[in-house]
Scaffold this motif. Structure first.
Motif, PDB file in Angstrom:
ATOM      1  N   ILE A 100       0.878  -1.178  -0.044  1.00  0.00           N
ATOM      2  CA  ILE A 100       0.094  -0.078   0.021  1.00  0.00           C
ATOM      3  C   ILE A 100       0.879   1.330   0.049  1.00  0.00           C
ATOM      4  N   PHE A 101       2.025   1.114   0.346  1.00  0.00           N
ATOM      5  CA  PHE A 101       3.050   2.188   0.271  1.00  0.00           C
ATOM      6  C   PHE A 101       3.762   2.396  -0.912  1.00  0.00           C
TER       7      PHE A 101
ATOM      8  N   ALA B 160      -2.868  -1.076  -5.189  1.00  0.00           N
ATOM      9  CA  ALA B 160      -3.198  -1.420  -3.976  1.00  0.00           C
ATOM     10  C   ALA B 160      -3.446  -0.391  -2.933  1.00  0.00           C
ATOM     11  N   ASN B 161      -2.702   0.739  -2.950  1.00  0.00           N
ATOM     12  CA  ASN B 161      -3.151   2.087  -2.293  1.00  0.00           C
ATOM     13  C   ASN B 161      -4.336   2.464  -2.598  1.00  0.00           C
ATOM     14  N   ALA B 162      -4.880   2.378  -3.832  1.00  0.00           N
ATOM     15  CA  ALA B 162      -6.160   2.943  -4.287  1.00  0.00           C
ATOM     16  C   ALA B 162      -7.201   1.828  -3.404  1.00  0.00           C
ATOM     17  N   GLU B 163      -7.121   0.710  -3.326  1.00  0.00           N
ATOM     18  CA  GLU B 163      -7.945  -0.142  -2.652  1.00  0.00           C
ATOM     19  C   GLU B 163      -8.178   0.138  -1.374  1.00  0.00           C
ATOM     20  N   ILE B 164      -7.187   0.446  -0.533  1.00  0.00           N
ATOM     21  CA  ILE B 164      -7.422   0.654   0.686  1.00  0.00           C
ATOM     22  C   ILE B 164      -7.841   2.142   1.138  1.00  0.00           C
ATOM     23  N   SER B 165      -7.286   2.972   0.170  1.00  0.00           N
ATOM     24  CA  SER B 165      -7.881   4.334   0.239  1.00  0.00           C
ATOM     25  C   SER B 165      -9.491   4.187  -0.114  1.00  0.00           C
ATOM     26  N   ALA B 166     -10.001   3.427  -0.859  1.00  0.00           N
ATOM     27  CA  ALA B 166     -11.486   3.549  -1.278  1.00  0.00           C
ATOM     28  C   ALA B 166     -11.902   2.989   0.120  1.00  0.00           C
TER      29      ALA B 166
ATOM     30  N   GLY C  29      -2.930   9.287  -1.110  1.00  0.00           N
ATOM     31  CA  GLY C  29      -3.590   8.033  -0.721  1.00  0.00           C
ATOM     32  C   GLY C  29      -3.489   7.724   0.674  1.00  0.00           C
ATOM     33  N   PHE C  30      -4.128   6.711   1.208  1.00  0.00           N
ATOM     34  CA  PHE C  30      -4.122   6.565   2.716  1.00  0.00           C
ATOM     35  C   PHE C  30      -2.726   6.114   3.027  1.00  0.00           C
ATOM     36  N   GLY C  31      -2.393   6.598   4.047  1.00  0.00           N
ATOM     37  CA  GLY C  31      -0.965   6.178   4.585  1.00  0.00           C
ATOM     38  C   GLY C  31       0.154   6.684   3.790  1.00  0.00           C
ATOM     39  N   VAL C  32       0.048   7.491   2.750  1.00  0.00           N
ATOM     40  CA  VAL C  32       1.254   8.058   2.248  1.00  0.00           C
ATOM     41  C   VAL C  32       1.622   9.327   3.008  1.00  0.00           C
ATOM     42  N   GLN C  33       0.895  10.045   3.748  1.00  0.00           N
ATOM     43  CA  GLN C  33       1.084  11.144   4.822  1.00  0.00           C
ATOM     44  C   GLN C  33       0.944  10.418   6.137  1.00  0.00           C
ATOM     45  N   ARG C  34       1.587  10.998   7.214  1.00  0.00           N
ATOM     46  CA  ARG C  34       1.610  10.582   8.389  1.00  0.00           C
ATOM     47  C   ARG C  34      -0.024  10.756   8.744  1.00  0.00           C
TER      48      ARG C  34
ATOM     49  N   MET D 113      10.807   4.463  -4.702  1.00  0.00           N
ATOM     50  CA  MET D 113      10.057   3.372  -4.571  1.00  0.00           C
ATOM     51  C   MET D 113       8.830   3.698  -3.817  1.00  0.00           C
ATOM     52  N   MET D 114       8.566   4.922  -3.138  1.00  0.00           N
ATOM     53  CA  MET D 114       7.507   5.019  -2.212  1.00  0.00           C
ATOM     54  C   MET D 114       6.466   6.148  -2.908  1.00  0.00           C
ATOM     55  N   LEU D 115       5.427   5.806  -2.648  1.00  0.00           N
ATOM     56  CA  LEU D 115       4.266   6.742  -3.214  1.00  0.00           C
ATOM     57  C   LEU D 115       4.162   7.785  -2.663  1.00  0.00           C
ATOM     58  N   MET D 116       4.968   8.379  -1.249  1.00  0.00           N
ATOM     59  CA  MET D 116       5.027   9.431  -0.724  1.00  0.00           C
ATOM     60  C   MET D 116       5.841  10.317  -1.426  1.00  0.00           C
ATOM     61  N   ARG D 117       6.520  10.006  -2.481  1.00  0.00           N
ATOM     62  CA  ARG D 117       7.223  11.149  -3.284  1.00  0.00           C
ATOM     63  C   ARG D 117       6.321  11.939  -3.963  1.00  0.00           C
TER      64      ARG D 117
END
Length: 292
Positions: free
Chosen positions: A40-41, A46-52, A77-82, A237-241
């Motif tokens: 999810i990170f 995967a992140n889109a699914e947990i975000s939904a 998306g969910f978890g991308v930021q604290r 590697m991380m969506l947080m970028r």
């Protein structure tokens, strides 16, 4: 807290994923974030699914559909930021005396004698709390005129982002040690615990120098280049970028920290790996450090 689920996200049946999320969401703490699938990170799908899933939870807790939609993040998306650790936070918006005003849709025009006015209307307030953000990670360093070899300015060196060796030293700035500096693992963990790693490493380095009669310790330029490149690659590697937040150096209130200009501020390889790397550096006699 549970250990993160190490199975590949899409090898786990969807109904099993949902069942796990339901269990984690109902438990206290950060399990829904940190005990989740690693994918999810890093994986957009995967992140889109947990975000939904999380968006539906917000909709179920907030009675007003328009307010619920405002509370669902749209720029990450969910978890991308604290995440905030909350108890009945969303339920607060169901109270008659709580109103959510989006300053993106109706910006604040000015402070008035009775409160403040947006482009839509005036709100009467007894107290105004200013939450204007903060210049994370490098802000405190930038506010000190730190000079290195030849009068080099740390602020100018870090104008486009920090350059460090393990987040503990800066090439060209001898005897400057940062137990909790930029690009270290401490910035992404619990600070009181995380800083102990850097304090111990810096203490051992000073002890090593003192026992050998050295009075100057400085990271090599090669070490700074290598570590900063490692930090940058981990961001890749991380969506947080893609997020607009302090992990990427975004702050609309600080010149040079505008949208679209990423700063590689934290080490995303995890504290265990970070500890292993800096311990190996010390055990090898500090090959990335010049002593004099």
């Amino acid at each position: 807290m549970h250990e993160p689920d190490r199975r590949p996200f899409f090898e786990v049946p969807r109904d099993e994923r949902i069942a796990m999320w339901e269990k984690l969401y109902d438990e206290p703490g950060f399990g829904i974030w940190l005990a989740n699938f690693r994918d999810i990170f890093m994986d957009e799908e995967a992140n889109a699914e947990i975000s939904a899933f999380i968006a539906d939870k917000i909709r179920s807790r907030v009675h007003d559909p328009e307010v619920a939609e405002l509370l669902i993040p749209k720029d990450h998306g969910f978890g991308v930021q604290r995440l905030p650790l909350e108890t009945n936070y969303f339920e607060a918006y169901n109270r008659d005396n709580v109103h959510l005003v989006s300053v993106q849709h109706t910006p604040i025009e000015r402070i008035t004698e009775r409160g403040l006015r947006t482009t839509e209307r005036e709100y009467e307030l007894d107290v105004i709390l200013y939450a204007t953000g903060f210049d994370a990670i490098t802000g405190a360093f930038d506010r000190i005129d730190i000079r290195g070899v030849g009068g080099q300015s740390l602020r100018e060196l870090w104008a486009d982002g920090p350059v460090t060796s393990y987040g503990l030293q800066v090439p060209g700035f001898p005897n400057m040690l940062m137990p909790n500096g930029p690009q270290s693992a401490s910035a992404t963990t619990n600070f009181p615990r995380g800083i102990e790693i850097g304090v111990d490493w810096c203490t051992d380095l000073l002890q090593y120098a003192w026992e050998r009669g050295y009075s100057r310790v400085e990271a090599t330029a090669e070490a700074g280049e290598a570590w900063t490149r490692e930090v940058e690659q981990l961001y890749g590697m991380m969506l947080m970028r893609n997020a607009q937040g302090w992990f990427t150096g975004y702050n609309s209130n600080v010149p040079g920290h505008e949208k679209g200009k990423i700063r590689y501020l934290v080490y995303n390889g995890g504290t265990p790996k970070f500890r292993k790397l800096i311990t190996a550096e010390a055990d090898a006699g500090y090959p990335s450090v010049v002593f004099a």
